[in-house]
Design a protein around this motif. Structure first.
Motif, PDB file in Angstrom:
ATOM      1  N   LYS A   1      -2.124  34.500  64.966  1.00 15.41           N
ATOM      2  CA  LYS A   1      -1.617  33.326  65.958  1.00 15.41           C
ATOM      3  C   LYS A   1      -2.630  32.557  66.470  1.00 15.41           C
ATOM      4  O   LYS A   1      -2.820  31.208  66.179  1.00 15.41           O
ATOM      5  CB  LYS A   1      -0.613  33.808  66.893  1.00 15.41           C
ATOM      6  N   ASP A   2      -3.325  33.185  67.257  1.00  8.66           N
ATOM      7  CA  ASP A   2      -4.467  32.327  68.124  1.00  8.66           C
ATOM      8  C   ASP A   2      -5.461  31.757  67.212  1.00  8.66           C
ATOM      9  O   ASP A   2      -5.973  30.781  67.687  1.00  8.66           O
ATOM     10  CB  ASP A   2      -4.928  33.252  69.269  1.00  8.66           C
ATOM     11  N   ARG A   3      -6.018  32.204  66.082  1.00  9.56           N
ATOM     12  CA  ARG A   3      -7.022  32.013  65.447  1.00  9.56           C
ATOM     13  C   ARG A   3      -6.744  30.751  64.827  1.00  9.56           C
ATOM     14  O   ARG A   3      -7.208  29.526  64.699  1.00  9.56           O
ATOM     15  CB  ARG A   3      -7.456  33.031  64.187  1.00  9.56           C
ATOM     16  N   SER A   4      -5.269  30.541  64.461  1.00  9.57           N
ATOM     17  CA  SER A   4      -4.565  29.593  63.528  1.00  9.57           C
ATOM     18  C   SER A   4      -4.611  28.318  64.612  1.00  9.57           C
ATOM     19  O   SER A   4      -4.978  27.252  64.089  1.00  9.57           O
ATOM     20  CB  SER A   4      -3.299  29.988  62.963  1.00  9.57           C
ATOM     21  N   THR A   5      -3.935  28.583  65.720  1.00 13.05           N
ATOM     22  CA  THR A   5      -3.791  27.577  66.711  1.00 13.05           C
ATOM     23  C   THR A   5      -5.271  27.055  67.183  1.00 13.05           C
ATOM     24  O   THR A   5      -5.342  25.717  67.316  1.00 13.05           O
ATOM     25  CB  THR A   5      -3.318  28.098  67.895  1.00 13.05           C
ATOM     26  N   LYS A   6      -6.195  27.839  67.266  1.00 15.27           N
ATOM     27  CA  LYS A   6      -7.550  27.278  67.548  1.00 15.27           C
ATOM     28  C   LYS A   6      -8.268  26.229  66.513  1.00 15.27           C
ATOM     29  O   LYS A   6      -8.681  25.335  66.952  1.00 15.27           O
ATOM     30  CB  LYS A   6      -8.500  28.648  67.758  1.00 15.27           C
ATOM     31  N   VAL A   7      -8.042  26.798  65.243  1.00 13.80           N
ATOM     32  CA  VAL A   7      -8.350  25.870  64.243  1.00 13.80           C
ATOM     33  C   VAL A   7      -7.727  24.579  64.351  1.00 13.80           C
ATOM     34  O   VAL A   7      -8.383  23.493  64.164  1.00 13.80           O
ATOM     35  CB  VAL A   7      -8.126  26.375  62.807  1.00 13.80           C
TER      36      VAL A   7
ATOM     37  N   LYS B   1      -6.089  23.072  66.777  1.00 10.21           N
ATOM     38  CA  LYS B   1      -6.721  22.507  68.065  1.00 10.21           C
ATOM     39  C   LYS B   1      -8.009  21.683  67.773  1.00 10.21           C
ATOM     40  O   LYS B   1      -8.284  20.560  68.078  1.00 10.21           O
ATOM     41  CB  LYS B   1      -6.846  23.212  69.398  1.00 10.21           C
ATOM     42  N   TYR B   2      -9.063  22.458  67.231  1.00  9.19           N
ATOM     43  CA  TYR B   2     -10.232  21.846  66.763  1.00  9.19           C
ATOM     44  C   TYR B   2     -10.181  20.690  65.657  1.00  9.19           C
ATOM     45  O   TYR B   2     -10.955  19.668  66.177  1.00  9.19           O
ATOM     46  CB  TYR B   2     -11.076  22.934  66.372  1.00  9.19           C
ATOM     47  N   LEU B   3      -9.367  20.847  64.807  1.00  7.05           N
ATOM     48  CA  LEU B   3      -9.366  19.757  63.909  1.00  7.05           C
ATOM     49  C   LEU B   3      -8.666  18.619  64.376  1.00  7.05           C
ATOM     50  O   LEU B   3      -9.284  17.362  64.123  1.00  7.05           O
ATOM     51  CB  LEU B   3      -8.553  20.373  62.681  1.00  7.05           C
ATOM     52  N   ALA B   4      -7.716  18.775  65.294  1.00  7.66           N
ATOM     53  CA  ALA B   4      -7.068  17.807  65.794  1.00  7.66           C
ATOM     54  C   ALA B   4      -7.832  16.904  66.996  1.00  7.66           C
ATOM     55  O   ALA B   4      -8.111  15.685  66.736  1.00  7.66           O
ATOM     56  CB  ALA B   4      -5.796  17.995  66.588  1.00  7.66           C
ATOM     57  N   GLU B   5      -8.493  17.464  67.548  1.00  6.23           N
ATOM     58  CA  GLU B   5      -9.358  17.030  68.805  1.00  6.23           C
ATOM     59  C   GLU B   5     -10.558  16.451  68.143  1.00  6.23           C
ATOM     60  O   GLU B   5     -11.045  15.376  68.524  1.00  6.23           O
ATOM     61  CB  GLU B   5      -9.819  18.145  69.729  1.00  6.23           C
ATOM     62  N   LYS B   6     -11.329  17.076  67.286  1.00  8.62           N
ATOM     63  CA  LYS B   6     -12.876  16.687  66.801  1.00  8.62           C
ATOM     64  C   LYS B   6     -12.607  15.574  65.675  1.00  8.62           C
ATOM     65  O   LYS B   6     -13.443  14.490  65.899  1.00  8.62           O
ATOM     66  CB  LYS B   6     -13.429  17.803  66.238  1.00  8.62           C
ATOM     67  N   SER B   7     -11.541  15.322  65.232  1.00 14.98           N
ATOM     68  CA  SER B   7     -11.091  14.315  64.381  1.00 14.98           C
ATOM     69  C   SER B   7     -10.494  12.904  64.896  1.00 14.98           C
ATOM     70  O   SER B   7     -10.302  12.231  64.526  1.00 14.98           O
ATOM     71  CB  SER B   7     -10.470  14.670  63.186  1.00 14.98           C
ATOM     72  N   ASN B   8     -10.037  13.137  66.240  1.00 13.76           N
ATOM     73  CA  ASN B   8      -9.327  12.349  67.153  1.00 13.76           C
ATOM     74  C   ASN B   8      -8.022  12.068  66.318  1.00 13.76           C
ATOM     75  O   ASN B   8      -7.413  10.967  65.963  1.00 13.76           O
ATOM     76  CB  ASN B   8     -10.019  10.992  67.252  1.00 13.76           C
ATOM     77  N   LYS B   9      -7.386  13.153  65.839  1.00 12.17           N
ATOM     78  CA  LYS B   9      -6.007  13.350  65.031  1.00 12.17           C
ATOM     79  C   LYS B   9      -6.157  12.214  63.851  1.00 12.17           C
ATOM     80  O   LYS B   9      -5.251  11.406  63.850  1.00 12.17           O
ATOM     81  CB  LYS B   9      -4.733  12.842  66.025  1.00 12.17           C
ATOM     82  N   ALA B  10      -7.204  12.170  62.951  1.00 12.10           N
ATOM     83  CA  ALA B  10      -7.491  11.431  62.005  1.00 12.10           C
ATOM     84  C   ALA B  10      -6.440  11.834  60.854  1.00 12.10           C
ATOM     85  O   ALA B  10      -6.280  10.728  59.792  1.00 12.10           O
ATOM     86  CB  ALA B  10      -8.621  11.287  61.722  1.00 12.10           C
ATOM     87  N   PHE B  11      -5.828  12.893  60.854  1.00 14.75           N
ATOM     88  CA  PHE B  11      -5.171  13.430  59.535  1.00 14.75           C
ATOM     89  C   PHE B  11      -3.914  14.315  60.021  1.00 14.75           C
ATOM     90  O   PHE B  11      -4.151  14.916  60.917  1.00 14.75           O
ATOM     91  CB  PHE B  11      -5.842  13.684  58.474  1.00 14.75           C
TER      92      PHE B  11
END
Length: 345
Positions: A276-282, A284-294
């Protein structure tokens, strides 16, 4: 009732055998007049506020069933009665294959998890198509596609293209499964240059159709930040439609299960609460680092409404369940949708 009576009974039996039994049971019960209506009344929530528009599709709610449950597209019509907004079939390969030797699914009861090494066991793409021709159009269907285990590395793309072309008229979106740890050598599938080649080839074929299907990439929860940055770059370069985060994990850290039990089980992909936490961390990272680009579909360890909201708040647009569906029962879908509605108010 499910967790106190039904689940303890089911858990007395081999996980794969009980899986097939449940399929037969749901299929048989659904043929009895009025039973499907009872399922819908018990488990569905129909509210326009739950609708999500993504990839040019309208999902009646954001809770889906992850790939692996209905591998051969035999139960998606009936599963639609349990409140899901979408069902992902597969993983489908060009040719039928037995998968890995049995026993290949193991419960980690203390951890609320599963370890599986199924190995893309499925009836092949033509068998799936025959079932998809019976689609009653009640629910959005995703097609999760992969390569046959025996396929040589130089022919991986050919396998994906064969499945994509054959399934294109019958599914609403596609998922390129490049992150399953149970299909022999998959190192090439995690190489950025190869992923660029694969995605480009599938997109090229997609453009030959009058209607283009959304294409998503399913990634592992074990990727480090450098690898996740590569995924963000890959999405930017290819303009692929979205990411599913995440698949099963090969990481065994933090489990309650004993070292002896894990050694007895052997290798395989871990799912359920431990990821659960590993998936959520991924996510969160993708969303924030990409500025929710996809768009992101969040999956991994969702066993409660709170788990699902956590994924959505981390940046997921939709969520999927699988192991949580087994451990918590069919009421989980309704529970999540109710919580989403409450969160909107």
């Amino acid at each position: 009732m499910y967790k106190s009576i039904i689940r303890p009974l089911f858990f007395l039996f081999d996980p794969e055998k009980i899986h097939h039994f449940i399929f037969s049971l749901i299929k048989t019960l659904s043929k009895i007049p009025g039973v499907s209506s009872i399922f819908r009344s018990l488990f569905q929530i129909n509210d326009k506020k739950l609708e999500r528009k993504l990839f040019g599709l309208t999902f009646k709610n954001p809770v889906g069933l992850a790939a692996g449950f209905d591998k051969n597209a035999v139960l998606y019509n009936e599963l639609g009665n349990f409140g899901f907004g979408f069902v992902e079939i597969g993983t489908v390969t060009p040719n039928a294959q037995e998968g890995n030797p049995k026993k290949r699914i193991f419960r980690l009861k203390a951890d609320n998890g599963l370890i599986n090494r199924m190995g893309f066991n499925n009836g092949g793409v033509e068998a799936a198509i025959e079932k998809l021709k019976q689609n009653k159009g009640k629910i959005i269907i995703g097609g999760n596609i992969g390569k046959n285990t025996a396929t040589m590395p130089e022919n991986y793309t050919k396998d994906y293209l064969e499945c994509f072309k054959a399934l294109h008229p019958y599914v609403d979106y596609f998922v390129l499964n490049v992150s399953c740890p149970n299909v022999g050598s998959h190192a090439k599938l995690n190489d950025k240059d190869y992923l660029l080649e694969l995605i480009t080839a599938v997109q090229k074929m997609n453009k030959t159709f009058d209607i283009q299907r959304p294409i998503l990439l399913k990634i592992a929860p074990d990727l480090n930040e450098i690898q996740l940055d590569e995924i963000i770059d890959l999405v930017d370069e290819t303009k692929i439609d979205g990411i599913i985060a995440s698949n099963t994990s090969v990481n065994r850290e933090g489990l309650i299960a004993s070292k002896e039990q894990l050694e007895t089980i052997g290798n395989g992909g871990l799912s359920g609460k431990p990821v659960k936490d590993r998936s959520t961390k991924v996510i969160k990272y993708l969303a924030e680092k990409s500025n929710k680009a996809f768009p992101i579909i969040g999956v991994g360890g969702i066993h409660s409404a709170e788990d699902a909201l956590e994924k959505l708040n981390a940046g997921a647009d939709l969520v999927q369940i699988y192991t949580g569906f087994i451990y918590e029962g069919p009421g989980l879908v309704k529970e999540i949708n109710k919580a989403i509605l409450n969160d909107l108010n």
